[in-house]
Design a protein around this motif. Structure first.
Motif, mmCIF file in Angstrom:
data_model
loop_
_atom_site.group_PDB
_atom_site.id
_atom_site.type_symbol
_atom_site.label_atom_id
_atom_site.label_comp_id
_atom_site.label_asym_id
_atom_site.label_seq_id
_atom_site.Cartn_x
_atom_site.Cartn_y
_atom_site.Cartn_z
ATOM 1 N N LYS A 1 -11.473 -50.279 93.316
ATOM 2 C CA LYS A 1 -11.707 -48.834 93.242
ATOM 3 C C LYS A 1 -11.065 -48.179 94.458
ATOM 4 C CE LYS A 1 -15.236 -45.291 92.820
ATOM 5 N NZ LYS A 1 -16.645 -44.979 92.758
ATOM 6 N N ASP A 2 -10.393 -47.071 94.225
ATOM 7 C CA ASP A 2 -9.772 -46.290 95.302
ATOM 8 C C ASP A 2 -8.847 -47.146 96.170
ATOM 9 O OD1 ASP A 2 -11.205 -44.036 94.433
ATOM 10 O OD2 ASP A 2 -12.889 -44.505 95.755
ATOM 11 N N ASN A 3 -8.027 -47.973 95.524
ATOM 12 C CA ASN A 3 -7.063 -48.849 96.202
ATOM 13 C C ASN A 3 -7.698 -49.880 97.127
ATOM 14 O OD1 ASN A 3 -4.767 -47.916 94.960
ATOM 15 N ND2 ASN A 3 -4.353 -46.376 96.518
ATOM 16 N N ILE A 4 -8.946 -50.205 96.916
ATOM 17 C CA ILE A 4 -9.634 -51.242 97.693
ATOM 18 C C ILE A 4 -10.163 -52.285 96.731
ATOM 19 C CG2 ILE A 4 -11.523 -51.763 99.277
ATOM 20 C CD1 ILE A 4 -11.336 -48.837 100.229
ATOM 21 N N LEU A 5 -9.913 -53.550 97.040
ATOM 22 C CA LEU A 5 -10.393 -54.666 96.227
ATOM 23 C C LEU A 5 -11.566 -55.321 96.953
ATOM 24 C CD1 LEU A 5 -9.755 -56.320 93.630
ATOM 25 C CD2 LEU A 5 -8.498 -57.882 95.119
ATOM 26 N N TYR A 6 -12.710 -55.325 96.310
ATOM 27 C CA TYR A 6 -13.924 -55.908 96.877
ATOM 28 C C TYR A 6 -14.220 -57.225 96.173
ATOM 29 C CZ TYR A 6 -14.690 -51.062 98.323
ATOM 30 O OH TYR A 6 -14.554 -49.813 98.853
ATOM 31 N N ILE A 7 -14.616 -58.234 96.919
ATOM 32 C CA ILE A 7 -15.096 -59.474 96.304
ATOM 33 C C ILE A 7 -16.589 -59.303 96.062
ATOM 34 C CG2 ILE A 7 -15.484 -61.949 96.609
ATOM 35 C CD1 ILE A 7 -12.906 -61.984 98.278
ATOM 36 N N ARG B 1 -12.214 -80.203 87.841
ATOM 37 C CA ARG B 1 -13.287 -80.949 87.186
ATOM 38 C C ARG B 1 -13.836 -82.054 88.084
ATOM 39 N NH1 ARG B 1 -15.039 -82.707 81.824
ATOM 40 N NH2 ARG B 1 -17.040 -83.600 82.329
ATOM 41 N N LYS B 2 -13.020 -82.993 88.485
ATOM 42 C CA LYS B 2 -13.535 -84.171 89.180
ATOM 43 C C LYS B 2 -13.356 -84.113 90.698
ATOM 44 C CE LYS B 2 -14.901 -86.559 85.629
ATOM 45 N NZ LYS B 2 -16.283 -86.811 85.410
ATOM 46 N N ASN B 3 -12.121 -83.953 91.157
ATOM 47 C CA ASN B 3 -11.845 -84.079 92.589
ATOM 48 C C ASN B 3 -12.030 -82.777 93.365
ATOM 49 O OD1 ASN B 3 -11.148 -86.815 92.298
ATOM 50 N ND2 ASN B 3 -9.084 -86.262 91.678
ATOM 51 N N ASP B 4 -11.948 -81.655 92.692
ATOM 52 C CA ASP B 4 -12.050 -80.360 93.358
ATOM 53 C C ASP B 4 -13.118 -79.506 92.681
ATOM 54 O OD1 ASP B 4 -9.829 -80.769 95.164
ATOM 55 O OD2 ASP B 4 -8.523 -80.538 93.418
ATOM 56 N N LEU B 5 -13.422 -78.391 93.316
ATOM 57 C CA LEU B 5 -14.355 -77.432 92.730
ATOM 58 C C LEU B 5 -13.606 -76.474 91.818
ATOM 59 C CD1 LEU B 5 -16.365 -76.364 95.909
ATOM 60 C CD2 LEU B 5 -17.149 -77.883 94.096
ATOM 61 N N SER B 6 -14.236 -76.076 90.732
ATOM 62 C CA SER B 6 -13.774 -74.914 89.977
ATOM 63 C C SER B 6 -14.345 -73.702 90.690
ATOM 64 C CB SER B 6 -14.300 -74.947 88.543
ATOM 65 O OG SER B 6 -13.658 -75.931 87.803
ATOM 66 N N VAL B 7 -13.543 -72.644 90.770
ATOM 67 C CA VAL B 7 -13.984 -71.457 91.491
ATOM 68 C C VAL B 7 -13.715 -70.220 90.644
ATOM 69 C CG1 VAL B 7 -13.743 -70.071 93.584
ATOM 70 C CG2 VAL B 7 -13.474 -72.559 93.705
ATOM 71 N N LEU B 8 -14.738 -69.401 90.493
ATOM 72 C CA LEU B 8 -14.632 -68.097 89.836
ATOM 73 C C LEU B 8 -14.858 -67.027 90.898
ATOM 74 C CD1 LEU B 8 -16.899 -69.016 86.840
ATOM 75 C CD2 LEU B 8 -14.529 -68.303 86.597
ATOM 76 N N VAL B 9 -13.966 -66.051 90.948
ATOM 77 C CA VAL B 9 -14.097 -64.958 91.907
ATOM 78 C C VAL B 9 -14.129 -63.646 91.127
ATOM 79 C CG1 VAL B 9 -13.098 -63.790 93.897
ATOM 80 C CG2 VAL B 9 -12.864 -66.269 93.672
ATOM 81 N N VAL B 10 -15.207 -62.905 91.287
ATOM 82 C CA VAL B 10 -15.356 -61.601 90.639
ATOM 83 C C VAL B 10 -14.975 -60.534 91.667
ATOM 84 C CG1 VAL B 10 -16.954 -59.986 89.550
ATOM 85 C CG2 VAL B 10 -17.209 -62.456 89.166
ATOM 86 N N CYS B 11 -14.024 -59.690 91.289
ATOM 87 C CA CYS B 11 -13.558 -58.631 92.177
ATOM 88 C C CYS B 11 -13.771 -57.268 91.527
ATOM 89 C CB CYS B 11 -12.070 -58.807 92.478
ATOM 90 S SG CYS B 11 -11.672 -60.360 93.293
ATOM 91 N N TYR B 12 -13.921 -56.279 92.377
ATOM 92 C CA TYR B 12 -14.092 -54.890 91.941
ATOM 93 C C TYR B 12 -13.032 -54.051 92.641
ATOM 94 C CZ TYR B 12 -16.349 -50.332 91.403
ATOM 95 O OH TYR B 12 -16.622 -49.031 91.102
#
Length: 79
Positions: free
Chosen positions: A28-34, A15-26
């Motif tokens: 498929k076929d044993n590979i994780l994509y950001i 909230r105050k001192n740091d950033l909130s971060v959302l990461v959406v990943c996909y």
């Protein structure tokens, strides 16, 4: 948007001192994509929760991980 795989969300809450971060990943076929990284600074928790809901409406997450320590505890309960 890619199809045939599963979408996941990672959420580090701050909230105050740091950033909130959302990461959406996909995964498929044993590979994780950001797919997307969203950062929020000084954003009220209610707005952060709205962002999570908006992303879920778009991606229909199969699962996710959130920071449930400290300030993240309250939002983790809501998600």
């Amino acid at each position: 948007m890619p199809t045939g795989g599963k979408y996941y969300l990672g959420f580090d809450v701050a909230r105050k001192n740091d950033l909130s971060v959302l990461v959406v990943c996909y995964y498929k076929d044993n590979i994780l994509y950001i797919i997307d990284i969203i950062t929020m600074k000084d954003t009220p928790y209610s707005e952060q929760l709205k962002m999570v809901k908006t992303l879920n409406d778009k991606y229909k997450f199969f699962g996710g991980y959130t920071d449930a320590v400290g300030v993240g505890n309250m939002l983790a309960e809501e998600i």
